[in-house]
Design a protein around this motif. Sequence first.
Motif, PDB file in Angstrom:
ATOM      1  N   SER A  46      88.287  98.150 -25.937  1.00  0.00           N
ATOM      2  CA  SER A  46      87.682  97.138 -26.870  1.00  0.00           C
ATOM      3  C   SER A  46      86.093  97.230 -26.596  1.00  0.00           C
ATOM      4  N   ASN A  47      85.289  96.797 -27.564  1.00  0.00           N
ATOM      5  CA  ASN A  47      83.738  96.657 -27.328  1.00  0.00           C
ATOM      6  C   ASN A  47      83.559  95.157 -26.979  1.00  0.00           C
ATOM      7  N   ARG A  48      84.397  94.264 -26.465  1.00  0.00           N
ATOM      8  CA  ARG A  48      84.251  92.991 -26.194  1.00  0.00           C
ATOM      9  C   ARG A  48      83.603  92.658 -24.841  1.00  0.00           C
ATOM     10  N   PHE A  49      83.632  93.554 -24.173  1.00  0.00           N
ATOM     11  CA  PHE A  49      82.859  93.363 -22.952  1.00  0.00           C
ATOM     12  C   PHE A  49      81.945  94.474 -22.256  1.00  0.00           C
ATOM     13  N   ILE A  50      82.024  94.958 -21.243  1.00  0.00           N
ATOM     14  CA  ILE A  50      81.198  95.773 -20.813  1.00  0.00           C
ATOM     15  C   ILE A  50      81.608  97.389 -20.980  1.00  0.00           C
ATOM     16  N   THR A  51      80.706  98.287 -20.886  1.00  0.00           N
ATOM     17  CA  THR A  51      80.950  99.686 -21.064  1.00  0.00           C
ATOM     18  C   THR A  51      81.721  99.987 -19.443  1.00  0.00           C
ATOM     19  N   THR A  52      82.791 100.765 -19.549  1.00  0.00           N
ATOM     20  CA  THR A  52      83.504 101.214 -18.424  1.00  0.00           C
ATOM     21  C   THR A  52      83.580 102.875 -18.538  1.00  0.00           C
ATOM     22  N   PRO A  53      82.358 103.680 -18.411  1.00  0.00           N
ATOM     23  CA  PRO A  53      82.557 105.164 -18.793  1.00  0.00           C
ATOM     24  C   PRO A  53      83.358 105.809 -18.035  1.00  0.00           C
ATOM     25  N   ASN A  54      83.639 105.538 -16.747  1.00  0.00           N
ATOM     26  CA  ASN A  54      84.357 106.377 -15.906  1.00  0.00           C
ATOM     27  C   ASN A  54      85.785 106.182 -15.990  1.00  0.00           C
ATOM     28  N   ILE A  55      86.345 104.905 -16.342  1.00  0.00           N
ATOM     29  CA  ILE A  55      87.495 104.476 -16.528  1.00  0.00           C
ATOM     30  C   ILE A  55      87.930 105.132 -18.211  1.00  0.00           C
ATOM     31  N   HIS A 247      82.286  96.475 -13.231  1.00  0.00           N
ATOM     32  CA  HIS A 247      81.172  97.467 -13.075  1.00  0.00           C
ATOM     33  C   HIS A 247      81.508  98.271 -11.916  1.00  0.00           C
ATOM     34  N   SER A 248      81.499  97.466 -10.803  1.00  0.00           N
ATOM     35  CA  SER A 248      81.836  97.969  -9.326  1.00  0.00           C
ATOM     36  C   SER A 248      83.080  98.878  -9.543  1.00  0.00           C
ATOM     37  N   LEU A 249      83.999  98.399 -10.029  1.00  0.00           N
ATOM     38  CA  LEU A 249      85.326  99.067 -10.030  1.00  0.00           C
ATOM     39  C   LEU A 249      85.012 100.257 -10.705  1.00  0.00           C
ATOM     40  N   ASP A 250      84.501 100.349 -12.093  1.00  0.00           N
ATOM     41  CA  ASP A 250      84.181 101.537 -12.758  1.00  0.00           C
ATOM     42  C   ASP A 250      83.579 102.590 -12.077  1.00  0.00           C
ATOM     43  N   HIS A 251      82.575 102.121 -11.466  1.00  0.00           N
ATOM     44  CA  HIS A 251      81.505 102.921 -10.604  1.00  0.00           C
ATOM     45  C   HIS A 251      82.411 103.689  -9.344  1.00  0.00           C
ATOM     46  N   ASN A 252      83.239 103.076  -8.866  1.00  0.00           N
ATOM     47  CA  ASN A 252      84.001 103.685  -7.769  1.00  0.00           C
ATOM     48  C   ASN A 252      85.183 104.596  -8.307  1.00  0.00           C
ATOM     49  N   VAL A 253      85.690 104.260  -9.624  1.00  0.00           N
ATOM     50  CA  VAL A 253      86.425 105.548 -10.271  1.00  0.00           C
ATOM     51  C   VAL A 253      85.769 106.626 -10.644  1.00  0.00           C
ATOM     52  N   GLY A 254      84.494 106.493 -10.986  1.00  0.00           N
ATOM     53  CA  GLY A 254      83.698 107.435 -11.212  1.00  0.00           C
ATOM     54  C   GLY A 254      83.520 108.211  -9.947  1.00  0.00           C
ATOM     55  N   ARG A 255      83.459 107.708  -8.765  1.00  0.00           N
ATOM     56  CA  ARG A 255      83.065 108.529  -7.442  1.00  0.00           C
ATOM     57  C   ARG A 255      84.419 109.438  -7.118  1.00  0.00           C
ATOM     58  N   ILE A 256      85.573 108.730  -7.447  1.00  0.00           N
ATOM     59  CA  ILE A 256      86.764 109.472  -7.171  1.00  0.00           C
ATOM     60  C   ILE A 256      87.115 110.613  -8.143  1.00  0.00           C
ATOM     61  N   TYR A 257      86.563 110.342  -9.435  1.00  0.00           N
ATOM     62  CA  TYR A 257      86.307 111.684 -10.407  1.00  0.00           C
ATOM     63  C   TYR A 257      85.511 112.801  -9.774  1.00  0.00           C
ATOM     64  N   ALA A 258      84.235 112.213  -9.287  1.00  0.00           N
ATOM     65  CA  ALA A 258      83.293 113.261  -8.896  1.00  0.00           C
ATOM     66  C   ALA A 258      83.844 113.873  -7.598  1.00  0.00           C
TER      67      ALA A 258
END
Length: 448
Positions: A46-55, A247-258
Amino acid sequence: MKNKILLSVSIAMAALLSLATSKPNKPNIVLILSDDAGYADFSFQSNRFITTPNIDRIAREGVKFTDAYVTAAVCAPSRAGLLTGINQPEFGNVDNYIKGVKYTIPQADYGIPQNIKLIGDYLHPLGYKNGIIGKWHEGFSKPYHPNSRGFDYFWGFLWGSSQYFPGKAVEVEENGRPVDPASIPYMTDAIGDHALDFIEKEQNNPFFLYVSFNAVHSPLQSKTEDLEKYKEQFSDERKLNNAAMTHSLDHNVGRIYAQLEKLDLLDNTIVIFLNDNGGETKHIRADNYPLRGHKSEPYEGGIRVPMAMRWPAKIKAGTVCHAIVSSLDILPTILTEAGGKLPKKPLLKGENLFEKAAQNADREDDRALYWLISHDEGAIRQGDWKLVFESDKAPQLFNLRKDIGETTDVSKTESKKYRKLLTRYDRWKSTLPPKRFMPLREREGSVD
């Protein structure tokens, strides 16, 4: 002749060296679990909260499951179902296990029964290295410890929650050895750090990595720089902290992706993301829109979760699957893709998620899912229909296709469907063993 022999030996040695250092053919598996987040709290939902680009990337490059469920409305039993592929009431684990609550069994006896295999037990014979980083919540004594339950490596905490702030985490361990709290940064980053380390260490082996974040479970503890990003957007302090922690959760999912990309592992890695139960709305202001209810309840808001999966070898990017799927499907899916055979006993009732995604099966699927949660509440869903059992109320029937918010009980007008689901649920419940443990007296307000 001598030169030809030397050349042949050199070629053979080079081939062996290449084989030893090549990436594994079997797919790696990274299973990422968030904790207590809301159904609408990730932007692929949804767009009801913040963006989570990595998830979001997992769903964008793979499949989003719209009708995904876990097997319980709270943490520990839900994780037991996920790790075993068995609906946990079928082996007696129904209630949560919370610090500060007394139970009918001592702490040392709590855990998933010893005769039940976990994911790692199935993958070990197939050559997999198995790791868990973060929250365990499935036992404390040696027989129930992650290192005794199919995991080669464990860094994290055994209880259901932890402090986040640097130096404040307690009872964190690495393969049974205590970790100095002073060495631990912000917990979500620490889990990310150790996930990256595990991937790098095992890059030449097929591996299964269970990244079990405690974010966004309470306590609400955020990094200052993350709070700054959202302080103009949210005036509610709890919602603000939830945003920063997400945001921190999403950032760390991005680190795993990277890390997977850096090591050229991404396309040979099955990446799965889901939440462990419905969103916790009281303490962290999770948003379960458009669902009714929240963590600990048998309504959709307690058991229906965000879920996405990526593996380009089997999933077309941008797939949206409306089939009814469950966390019970994860173990048989990855076991099959890893080259294993599904056991005849115990019978794993999960289905292959890749087949579901490829078929793009619709909600009219006749599959039935069952829930039994604390206080003998529960539910059954079959196709569009769901029967809910809540304490001190007659069973309620909902048509989820027409009424996803479970606002209108149609048990009186759909009496035939009502009786059919009630009979089916009672039959399932009659097969269950006694509960292995129960709280003697619950701590007020506890849903850990």
